[in-house]
Scaffold this active site. Sequence first.
Site, mmCIF file in Angstrom:
data_model
loop_
_atom_site.group_PDB
_atom_site.id
_atom_site.type_symbol
_atom_site.label_atom_id
_atom_site.label_comp_id
_atom_site.label_asym_id
_atom_site.label_seq_id
_atom_site.Cartn_x
_atom_site.Cartn_y
_atom_site.Cartn_z
ATOM 1 N N ARG A 92 -9.544 7.842 -1.066
ATOM 2 C CA ARG A 92 -10.501 8.293 -0.048
ATOM 3 C C ARG A 92 -11.403 9.382 -0.615
ATOM 4 O O ARG A 92 -11.024 10.123 -1.520
ATOM 5 C CB ARG A 92 -9.752 8.846 1.171
ATOM 6 C CG ARG A 92 -8.940 7.790 1.931
ATOM 7 C CD ARG A 92 -8.351 8.401 3.186
ATOM 8 N NE ARG A 92 -9.397 8.729 4.131
ATOM 9 C CZ ARG A 92 -9.745 7.968 5.173
ATOM 10 N NH1 ARG A 92 -9.100 6.844 5.412
ATOM 11 N NH2 ARG A 92 -10.711 8.332 5.970
ATOM 12 N N ARG A 135 -7.254 12.696 0.575
ATOM 13 C CA ARG A 135 -6.167 13.258 1.391
ATOM 14 C C ARG A 135 -4.780 12.783 0.936
ATOM 15 O O ARG A 135 -3.794 13.434 1.206
ATOM 16 C CB ARG A 135 -6.383 12.956 2.875
ATOM 17 C CG ARG A 135 -6.219 11.529 3.246
ATOM 18 C CD ARG A 135 -6.193 11.355 4.749
ATOM 19 N NE ARG A 135 -7.510 11.549 5.350
ATOM 20 C CZ ARG A 135 -7.893 10.931 6.473
ATOM 21 N NH1 ARG A 135 -7.062 10.119 7.093
ATOM 22 N NH2 ARG A 135 -9.082 11.105 6.984
ATOM 23 N N HIS A 137 1.008 6.287 1.643
ATOM 24 C CA HIS A 137 1.774 7.284 2.409
ATOM 25 C C HIS A 137 2.930 7.898 1.626
ATOM 26 O O HIS A 137 3.509 8.886 2.074
ATOM 27 C CB HIS A 137 2.183 6.707 3.757
ATOM 28 C CG HIS A 137 0.967 6.404 4.582
ATOM 29 N ND1 HIS A 137 0.003 7.364 4.837
ATOM 30 C CD2 HIS A 137 0.499 5.258 5.127
ATOM 31 C CE1 HIS A 137 -0.985 6.822 5.527
ATOM 32 N NE2 HIS A 137 -0.710 5.541 5.713
ATOM 33 N N ASN A 152 0.854 -1.181 0.000
ATOM 34 C CA ASN A 152 0.000 0.000 0.000
ATOM 35 C C ASN A 152 0.900 1.244 0.000
ATOM 36 O O ASN A 152 1.683 1.446 0.925
ATOM 37 C CB ASN A 152 -0.907 -0.039 1.243
ATOM 38 C CG ASN A 152 -1.805 1.174 1.321
ATOM 39 O OD1 ASN A 152 -1.358 2.304 1.142
ATOM 40 N ND2 ASN A 152 -3.068 0.963 1.616
ATOM 41 N N GLU A 208 -10.572 -9.674 3.661
ATOM 42 C CA GLU A 208 -9.303 -9.253 4.251
ATOM 43 C C GLU A 208 -9.568 -9.047 5.735
ATOM 44 O O GLU A 208 -10.365 -8.179 6.113
ATOM 45 C CB GLU A 208 -8.796 -7.961 3.597
ATOM 46 C CG GLU A 208 -7.492 -7.475 4.218
ATOM 47 C CD GLU A 208 -6.767 -6.414 3.383
ATOM 48 O OE1 GLU A 208 -6.874 -6.447 2.142
ATOM 49 O OE2 GLU A 208 -6.102 -5.561 3.984
ATOM 50 N N HIS A 234 -3.459 -4.458 7.803
ATOM 51 C CA HIS A 234 -3.559 -3.287 8.672
ATOM 52 C C HIS A 234 -2.643 -3.418 9.887
ATOM 53 O O HIS A 234 -2.763 -4.371 10.657
ATOM 54 C CB HIS A 234 -4.990 -2.993 9.145
ATOM 55 C CG HIS A 234 -5.203 -1.526 9.345
ATOM 56 N ND1 HIS A 234 -4.703 -0.863 10.427
ATOM 57 C CD2 HIS A 234 -5.794 -0.587 8.573
ATOM 58 C CE1 HIS A 234 -4.992 0.415 10.318
ATOM 59 N NE2 HIS A 234 -5.655 0.622 9.195
ATOM 60 N N THR A 277 -8.085 3.623 8.459
ATOM 61 C CA THR A 277 -9.320 2.831 8.475
ATOM 62 C C THR A 277 -9.491 2.163 9.838
ATOM 63 O O THR A 277 -8.706 1.293 10.209
ATOM 64 C CB THR A 277 -9.277 1.749 7.366
ATOM 65 O OG1 THR A 277 -8.798 2.360 6.172
ATOM 66 C CG2 THR A 277 -10.644 1.161 7.131
ATOM 67 N N GLU A 321 -8.540 0.152 -2.598
ATOM 68 C CA GLU A 321 -9.357 0.184 -1.375
ATOM 69 C C GLU A 321 -10.308 1.350 -1.499
ATOM 70 O O GLU A 321 -9.908 2.446 -1.925
ATOM 71 C CB GLU A 321 -8.468 0.410 -0.151
ATOM 72 C CG GLU A 321 -7.564 -0.746 0.165
ATOM 73 C CD GLU A 321 -6.594 -0.391 1.290
ATOM 74 O OE1 GLU A 321 -6.659 0.732 1.810
ATOM 75 O OE2 GLU A 321 -5.761 -1.231 1.603
ATOM 76 N N HIS A 333 -5.637 3.468 -1.584
ATOM 77 C CA HIS A 333 -6.957 3.796 -1.049
ATOM 78 C C HIS A 333 -7.344 5.174 -1.568
ATOM 79 O O HIS A 333 -6.722 6.172 -1.203
ATOM 80 C CB HIS A 333 -6.885 3.791 0.486
ATOM 81 C CG HIS A 333 -8.205 4.011 1.166
ATOM 82 N ND1 HIS A 333 -8.363 3.894 2.527
ATOM 83 C CD2 HIS A 333 -9.430 4.340 0.691
ATOM 84 C CE1 HIS A 333 -9.620 4.132 2.856
ATOM 85 N NE2 HIS A 333 -10.290 4.419 1.754
HETATM 86 N N1 PXP Z 1 -5.591 -3.155 4.225
HETATM 87 C C1 PXP Z 1 -6.605 -2.253 4.285
HETATM 88 C C2 PXP Z 1 -7.962 -2.697 3.892
HETATM 89 C C3 PXP Z 1 -6.375 -0.914 4.675
HETATM 90 O O1 PXP Z 1 -7.386 -0.038 4.741
HETATM 91 C C4 PXP Z 1 -5.042 -0.522 4.974
HETATM 92 C C5 PXP Z 1 -4.759 0.904 5.327
HETATM 93 O O2 PXP Z 1 -5.045 1.729 4.247
HETATM 94 C C6 PXP Z 1 -4.030 -1.492 4.879
HETATM 95 C C7 PXP Z 1 -4.330 -2.802 4.534
HETATM 96 C C8 PXP Z 1 -2.604 -1.162 5.167
HETATM 97 O O3 PXP Z 1 -2.461 -0.813 6.512
HETATM 98 P P1 PXP Z 1 -1.049 -0.298 7.053
HETATM 99 O O4 PXP Z 1 -0.767 0.997 6.333
HETATM 100 O O5 PXP Z 1 -1.272 -0.134 8.504
HETATM 101 O O6 PXP Z 1 -0.038 -1.351 6.696
#
Ligand code: PXP
Length: 240
Positions: free
Chosen positions: A45, A49, A10, A7, A151, A190, A101, A70, A43
């Site tokens: 959003r 953001r 960031h 992901n 998930e 997550h 999330t 996402e 993601h």
């Molecule tokens: N999976 C889902 C469904 C999420 O919403 C997120 C955060 O956007 C992640 C995985 C990744 O989480 P993390 O950034 O904490 O690794």
Amino acid sequence: MIELGVNIDHVATLREARKGRVPDVIAAAKICEMAGAHQITVHLRQDRRHIQDHDVEALKQVLLVRLNLEMGATDEIIAVAHRIRPHSVCLVPEHRQEITTEGGLDVAAQIPRLREVVKGMHDRGIHVSMFIDPEEKQVDASAETGADYVELHTGAYANAEGGKRDSELERLETCAEHVRLTSLKLHAGHGLTVRNLEPVAMIPGLCEVNIGHDIVARALFIGLENAVAEILDILHECSL
Ligand code: PXP
């Protein structure tokens, strides 16, 4: 082997801090891909953001690996998904003020609506995942919507310490056993990090993890390619 979705939200968070063009989100995705990631996850959003619509469009064009989007199941974002057609979407709850999330999607409370959303995605060749807390009720509800994957939200496990962490891991393991009784494929994500991933990666039947914050954070110090590689090493070890 358990597959890795990276992901890269960031990377975009850092770019949006100055509303500029760097760091380049597409370059980051390609580095993850070259380091061996099986999928790029973003993601989109409602408040935009971090990831922007043009990021999702560009990723769809340039990635050799799968693109996983996402998203909250709002009409606006559903229309974006239908237009761009990622490989898969992961439906998540979304609240405007949240930092990330928080909690899984309450699939059980909205089966008829989500069944329609799943059908709309399937009609366009898009696979669907439900991001849920590790509860049997939510697994069964996800199966009823026709989703392809669940998930499991690993945030509670990731945030817990000591005995509480053990019991959160047990919850994930028990729920995973229940997923294996359905036709759903099992993903997790997550809060997973290079330090807490191993016990989750040992869960039988797990086929994909999505990891973002820890990889991007470690990339600042060891480089993105290395941050992806060290997670892949753990997944590889756990698959032996
Ligand atoms: N999976 C889902 C469904 C999420 O919403 C997120 C955060 O956007 C992640 C995985 C990744 O989480 P993390 O950034 O904490 O690794």
